[in-house]
Design a protein around this motif. Sequence first.
Motif, short mmCIF file in Angstrom:
data_model
loop_
_atom_site.label_atom_id
_atom_site.label_comp_id
_atom_site.label_asym_id
_atom_site.label_seq_id
_atom_site.Cartn_x
_atom_site.Cartn_y
_atom_site.Cartn_z
N GLU A 144 6.16 31.61 33.50
CA GLU A 144 6.09 33.11 33.94
C GLU A 144 5.69 33.92 32.55
N THR A 145 5.71 33.50 31.59
CA THR A 145 5.39 34.22 30.66
C THR A 145 4.02 33.79 30.51
N SER A 146 3.30 32.40 31.00
CA SER A 146 2.28 32.09 30.31
C SER A 146 0.76 33.25 31.82
N THR A 147 -0.04 33.13 29.90
CA THR A 147 -0.77 33.80 30.76
C THR A 147 -1.98 32.87 31.11
N SER A 148 -2.70 31.66 31.13
CA SER A 148 -3.46 30.47 31.71
C SER A 148 -3.27 29.60 32.46
N GLY A 149 -1.08 29.77 32.87
CA GLY A 149 -0.90 28.68 33.17
C GLY A 149 -1.33 27.07 32.57
N LEU A 150 -1.44 27.18 31.38
CA LEU A 150 -1.68 25.92 30.97
C LEU A 150 0.47 24.94 30.84
N VAL A 151 -0.31 24.59 31.68
CA VAL A 151 0.81 23.42 31.58
C VAL A 151 1.22 22.33 29.91
N GLU A 152 -0.01 22.06 29.64
CA GLU A 152 -0.53 21.86 27.64
C GLU A 152 1.14 22.82 26.82
N GLY A 153 0.89 23.86 27.36
CA GLY A 153 1.86 24.95 26.52
C GLY A 153 2.68 25.22 26.93
N MET A 154 3.50 24.37 27.06
CA MET A 154 5.34 24.42 27.93
C MET A 154 5.74 22.88 28.06
N PRO A 155 5.81 21.98 27.18
CA PRO A 155 6.50 20.92 27.02
C PRO A 155 7.23 21.21 26.42
N VAL A 156 7.73 21.83 25.57
CA VAL A 156 8.80 21.91 24.50
C VAL A 156 9.98 22.58 25.81
N SER A 157 9.66 23.74 26.47
CA SER A 157 10.43 24.21 27.74
C SER A 157 10.75 23.15 28.46
N MET A 158 9.95 22.91 29.14
CA MET A 158 10.46 21.78 30.37
C MET A 158 11.29 20.72 29.10
N ILE A 159 10.76 20.22 28.50
CA ILE A 159 12.61 19.09 27.71
C ILE A 159 13.49 19.50 27.51
N ALA A 160 13.57 21.11 27.20
CA ALA A 160 14.35 22.14 26.84
C ALA A 160 15.72 22.76 27.95
N GLY A 161 14.48 21.65 29.35
CA GLY A 161 15.38 22.54 30.56
C GLY A 161 14.93 23.45 31.08
N ARG A 162 14.27 24.61 30.80
CA ARG A 162 13.67 26.32 31.08
C ARG A 162 12.81 26.06 32.06
N CYS A 163 11.68 25.33 32.77
CA CYS A 163 11.18 25.04 33.53
C CYS A 163 10.70 24.29 34.08
N TRP A 164 9.88 23.71 35.77
CA TRP A 164 9.60 22.70 35.61
C TRP A 164 11.42 21.69 35.57
N GLN A 165 12.14 21.71 36.44
CA GLN A 165 13.00 20.73 35.73
C GLN A 165 12.79 20.02 36.90
N ALA A 166 12.50 20.23 38.85
CA ALA A 166 12.45 19.56 39.72
C ALA A 166 11.57 18.58 40.00
N PHE A 167 10.03 19.18 38.82
CA PHE A 167 9.54 18.12 38.88
C PHE A 167 9.69 16.87 38.15
N CYS A 168 10.29 17.30 36.96
CA CYS A 168 10.71 16.27 35.60
C CYS A 168 11.85 15.41 36.28
N ARG A 169 12.81 15.78 36.76
CA ARG A 169 13.68 14.61 37.45
C ARG A 169 12.87 14.14 38.69
N GLN A 170 11.41 13.79 37.99
CA GLN A 170 10.98 12.91 38.91
C GLN A 170 10.00 11.95 38.61
N ILE A 171 10.43 12.13 37.07
CA ILE A 171 10.05 11.18 36.07
C ILE A 171 11.18 10.03 35.30
N PRO A 172 11.61 9.24 35.86
CA PRO A 172 12.87 8.25 35.77
C PRO A 172 13.32 7.85 34.11
#
Length: 316
Positions: A144-172
């Motif tokens: 919602e904040t990225s103007t590029s949609g670049l996922v490489e700019g999101m890993p800290v948010s993913m690790i902190a549980g702020r986005c992409w959590q359904a995706f992350c839960r597929q990683i055992p």
Amino acid sequence: MTTPISWIGLPYVFGRREASPRNAMALGPRELLSDQTLLSALSHISHDLTVELIEDVDDPAPDETAGYFDANVAGLFAGDQMSRLQVQTSRLARSVRNAVSADRLPLVANGGCTCTLGMVAGLGDVGDIGMVWFDAHDDAEIPETSTSGLVEGMPVSMIAGRCWQAFCRQIPGFEPIPADRILTIGLHEKYEHKPNRGQKSPGSIVNPAVIESKGYKAAIVDALADLRTRCSRLYVHVDVDVLDPTVLMSSHHAGEGGLSDVQLVWALDAIADRFEIVGLDFSSFDPTVDPNGISALVPLIVHAASAATRSRNRRE
């Protein structure tokens, strides 16, 4: 008694091993894992050193990814970046988990910062850990904040549980690390085309403004003291663009105002003095940019590994 080390490389960026224009960071892990000076130095730190380069997960089979099963699709398309990222980070997680279960230190060279999802997942059995994230960039965008949609700019948010959590839960093994157990150090990149961009890092930060106010060592000590009230074991991530270009021109994304090698070493020692380092990785090194890049990185990786093993030897 020395700590066994598993030296692991995941040579992928955007899910690919190939170099792309102005981005050959996928080549970094291969260069580091084959460097004989580095291998020799690590062998002196640990008499039990294993080396593993993960290069067998270029394109996932459809049944290896999550997909939309209710639409009669067995998985996402094999060429999709997110499908590849999911399978590649799952593969790294397995190697890291194997190292942890054998009481080895997982020391990893990652192509890009999203590979850290595999680090966090692989360290899942360790328990309640914190994370120190060294980086020139906050890597804390969300869709919602990225103007590029670049996922490489999101890993800290993913690790902190702020986005992409359904995706992350597929990683055992993946479990988010709460924001109050995350410390980001660096954040010196300036976005002249977006002067009001602001920083979005969750948790605590030590950026140039904090360093100017407190002084470098005091800023680190205060941040670590605060973090120590919430956890005693850490995963440490070093995006090598946290270093100033005068030390290492890490990639085409390097920016002036980064840490010196002395400052990074001091911070790693300060972390090891206060926490057990349960996992450590270096990422985003493009070996085609700086001809002296390997020689600049070798002593830093060796020192980091030494500090991590020292932190583990105090467990008793």
